[in-house]
Design a protein around this motif. Structure first.
Motif, PDB file in Angstrom:
ATOM      1  N   UNK A 195       7.812 -20.292 -49.381  1.00  0.00           N
ATOM      2  CA  UNK A 195       8.540 -20.803 -48.216  1.00  0.00           C
ATOM      3  C   UNK A 195       7.667 -20.649 -46.967  1.00  0.00           C
ATOM      4  N   UNK A 196       6.991 -19.506 -46.847  1.00  0.00           N
ATOM      5  CA  UNK A 196       6.115 -19.273 -45.695  1.00  0.00           C
ATOM      6  C   UNK A 196       4.996 -20.295 -45.640  1.00  0.00           C
ATOM      7  N   UNK A 197       4.412 -20.609 -46.792  1.00  0.00           N
ATOM      8  CA  UNK A 197       3.312 -21.580 -46.836  1.00  0.00           C
ATOM      9  C   UNK A 197       3.799 -22.988 -46.488  1.00  0.00           C
ATOM     10  N   UNK A 198       4.931 -23.373 -47.031  1.00  0.00           N
ATOM     11  CA  UNK A 198       5.453 -24.723 -46.790  1.00  0.00           C
ATOM     12  C   UNK A 198       5.903 -24.888 -45.341  1.00  0.00           C
ATOM     13  N   UNK A 199       6.651 -23.930 -44.828  1.00  0.00           N
ATOM     14  CA  UNK A 199       7.167 -24.059 -43.465  1.00  0.00           C
ATOM     15  C   UNK A 199       6.084 -23.832 -42.421  1.00  0.00           C
ATOM     16  N   UNK A 200       4.998 -23.156 -42.813  1.00  0.00           N
ATOM     17  CA  UNK A 200       3.872 -22.984 -41.898  1.00  0.00           C
ATOM     18  C   UNK A 200       2.916 -24.157 -41.904  1.00  0.00           C
ATOM     19  N   UNK A 201       3.191 -25.156 -42.756  1.00  0.00           N
ATOM     20  CA  UNK A 201       2.336 -26.341 -42.828  1.00  0.00           C
ATOM     21  C   UNK A 201       1.050 -26.130 -43.610  1.00  0.00           C
ATOM     22  N   UNK A 202       1.002 -25.070 -44.421  1.00  0.00           N
ATOM     23  CA  UNK A 202      -0.213 -24.757 -45.182  1.00  0.00           C
ATOM     24  C   UNK A 202      -0.194 -25.340 -46.593  1.00  0.00           C
ATOM     25  N   UNK A 203       0.993 -25.777 -47.045  1.00  0.00           N
ATOM     26  CA  UNK A 203       1.139 -26.291 -48.399  1.00  0.00           C
ATOM     27  C   UNK A 203       2.268 -27.320 -48.411  1.00  0.00           C
ATOM     28  N   UNK A 204       2.001 -28.488 -48.982  1.00  0.00           N
ATOM     29  CA  UNK A 204       3.037 -29.507 -49.105  1.00  0.00           C
ATOM     30  C   UNK A 204       3.891 -29.204 -50.336  1.00  0.00           C
ATOM     31  N   UNK A 222       1.075 -11.332 -51.309  1.00  0.00           N
ATOM     32  CA  UNK A 222      -0.349 -11.512 -50.981  1.00  0.00           C
ATOM     33  C   UNK A 222      -0.792 -12.956 -51.171  1.00  0.00           C
ATOM     34  N   UNK A 223      -0.023 -13.742 -51.909  1.00  0.00           N
ATOM     35  CA  UNK A 223      -0.408 -15.137 -52.123  1.00  0.00           C
ATOM     36  C   UNK A 223      -0.309 -15.956 -50.839  1.00  0.00           C
ATOM     37  N   UNK A 224       0.570 -15.551 -49.947  1.00  0.00           N
ATOM     38  CA  UNK A 224       0.706 -16.273 -48.666  1.00  0.00           C
ATOM     39  C   UNK A 224      -0.594 -16.240 -47.858  1.00  0.00           C
ATOM     40  N   UNK A 284      -5.077  -9.100 -42.319  1.00  0.00           N
ATOM     41  CA  UNK A 284      -6.316  -8.562 -42.887  1.00  0.00           C
ATOM     42  C   UNK A 284      -6.641  -9.203 -44.236  1.00  0.00           C
ATOM     43  N   UNK A 285      -5.601  -9.455 -45.028  1.00  0.00           N
ATOM     44  CA  UNK A 285      -5.811 -10.104 -46.325  1.00  0.00           C
ATOM     45  C   UNK A 285      -6.359 -11.515 -46.129  1.00  0.00           C
ATOM     46  N   UNK A 286      -5.761 -12.258 -45.196  1.00  0.00           N
ATOM     47  CA  UNK A 286      -6.235 -13.629 -44.928  1.00  0.00           C
ATOM     48  C   UNK A 286      -7.682 -13.626 -44.460  1.00  0.00           C
ATOM     49  N   UNK A 287      -8.005 -12.731 -43.533  1.00  0.00           N
ATOM     50  CA  UNK A 287      -9.370 -12.651 -42.995  1.00  0.00           C
ATOM     51  C   UNK A 287     -10.362 -12.283 -44.092  1.00  0.00           C
ATOM     52  N   UNK A 288      -9.984 -11.333 -44.942  1.00  0.00           N
ATOM     53  CA  UNK A 288     -10.897 -10.846 -45.969  1.00  0.00           C
ATOM     54  C   UNK A 288     -11.166 -11.891 -47.044  1.00  0.00           C
ATOM     55  N   UNK A 289     -10.120 -12.613 -47.460  1.00  0.00           N
ATOM     56  CA  UNK A 289     -10.329 -13.690 -48.426  1.00  0.00           C
ATOM     57  C   UNK A 289     -11.228 -14.762 -47.805  1.00  0.00           C
TER      58      UNK A 289
END
Length: 313
Positions: free
Chosen positions: A170-179, A129-131, A103-108
């Motif tokens: 870690x979630x962002x990097x391993x999900x391919x969303x952030x280098x 929430x930063x993820x 919901x946070x991702x969708x709302x942003x």
């Protein structure tokens, strides 16, 4: 008829006709509206690994904006006509954490799709929430660079507790969303992290500046150097401010307080230096638990940080 001093529905507060307070710049978003900054609350702290009521922080930080005027004596400029479009707070799920994160991702993303402003402030919530927030920005703007103010690396493993406020990067990097090479961490504190996570930052190419680095080099030179480096390889830059980067003397309302952090002045000058860069488009402020605060010291500092981000020209 005598004048009535009763004001139903209005606070009985003193008003100086020559003073505009920053909270007066906030306006609820309506379709088609445009403003200098978009504001959204991410009131979620159920992923915190320690007891936290950081979900209450957005309303406290907004309230603290009333303690600041819109006039900058240093710049001799009044920002009373500055418009902040407030998108309100995201309604999270009462029990389902993964649903809340989505919901946070969708709302942003919904806020960004409105294209109502060019810059944004996001009020957490715990650092989890930063993820979803950074994911949403990446989906809308492309290659993202992040400057993270934090005492901790926030790259904990996902096996011990799933997604928490210790895992966003870690979630962002391993999900391919952030280098990894596009993540800069500033203010990492000694005796606050495990060796395996220290090694993980090196493995992923994350740029880390410890408190010793801040002490020896200065926070503004560090930020200017990294902004110059990041701007050559990313489409935009996102600031993620975990308030526990600040020494406990200046930010007592953080769940993970500790000595040896940066001062409030270093935080504010650092944010000013970063926000003046044209590629810096967003800032989140996280990890304030108002129930642990004293006289709103930490929420007031967060509100002051908002001013440094907003009024930077």
């Amino acid at each position: 008829m005598e004048f009535s001093y009763l004001q139903p529905g209005r606070p009985a507060i003193f008003k100086d006709k020559f003073v505009t307070k920053v909270n007066e710049c906030l306006a609820s978003y309506t379709d088609g509206a445009r403003g200098e900054v978009g504001l959204i609350g991410l009131p979620f702290s159920k992923t915190s690994i320690s007891m936290s009521q950081a979900s209450d922080a957005p309303k406290y930080i907004r309230a603290c904006l009333s303690t600041f005027s819109t006039f900058s004596g240093e710049r001799d400029k009044d920002y009373k006509n500055f418009k902040v479009l407030d998108f309100g707070d995201v309604q999270v799920h009462p029990t389902d954490m993964e649903e809340s994160i989505e919901r946070l991702r969708i709302s942003v993303g919904e806020m960004l799709a409105k294209k109502a402003s060019d810059r944004y402030i996001l009020l957490g919530g715990d650092h989890g929430v930063s993820y979803p927030s950074i994911r949403a920005f990446g989906e809308h703007y492309g290659e993202i660079g992040v400057i993270q103010w934090d005492a901790h690396h926030d790259v904990r493993n996902l096996e011990d507790g799933g997604r928490t406020n210790g895992t966003p990067f870690r979630s962002l990097i391993e999900g391919g969303h952030l280098k990894g090479e596009n993540l800069v961490q500033i203010g990492i504190r000694d005796y606050a992290n495990a060796k395996v996570y220290h090694d993980y930052t090196k493995e992923k190419g994350i740029t880390v500046f410890t408190m010793d680095d801040v002490e020896n080099t200065g926070i503004v030179p560090i930020i200017k150097k990294e902004l110059d480096r990041l701007s050559k390889s990313v489409d935009f830059i996102y600031l993620s401010v975990d308030m526990d980067v600040v020494d406990q003397a200046f930010a007592p309302g953080c769940p993970a307080i500790g000595p040896g952090g940066i001062t409030s002045r270093e935080l504010l000058t650092g944010i000013s230096a970063a926000a003046s860069h044209p590629k810096v488009k967003a800032m989140d402020i996280v990890e304030i638990d108002p129930s642990k605060d004293f006289r709103d010291i930490t929420s007031r500092l967060a509100a002051a940080a908002m001013l440094r981000f907003m009024f930077n020209h």
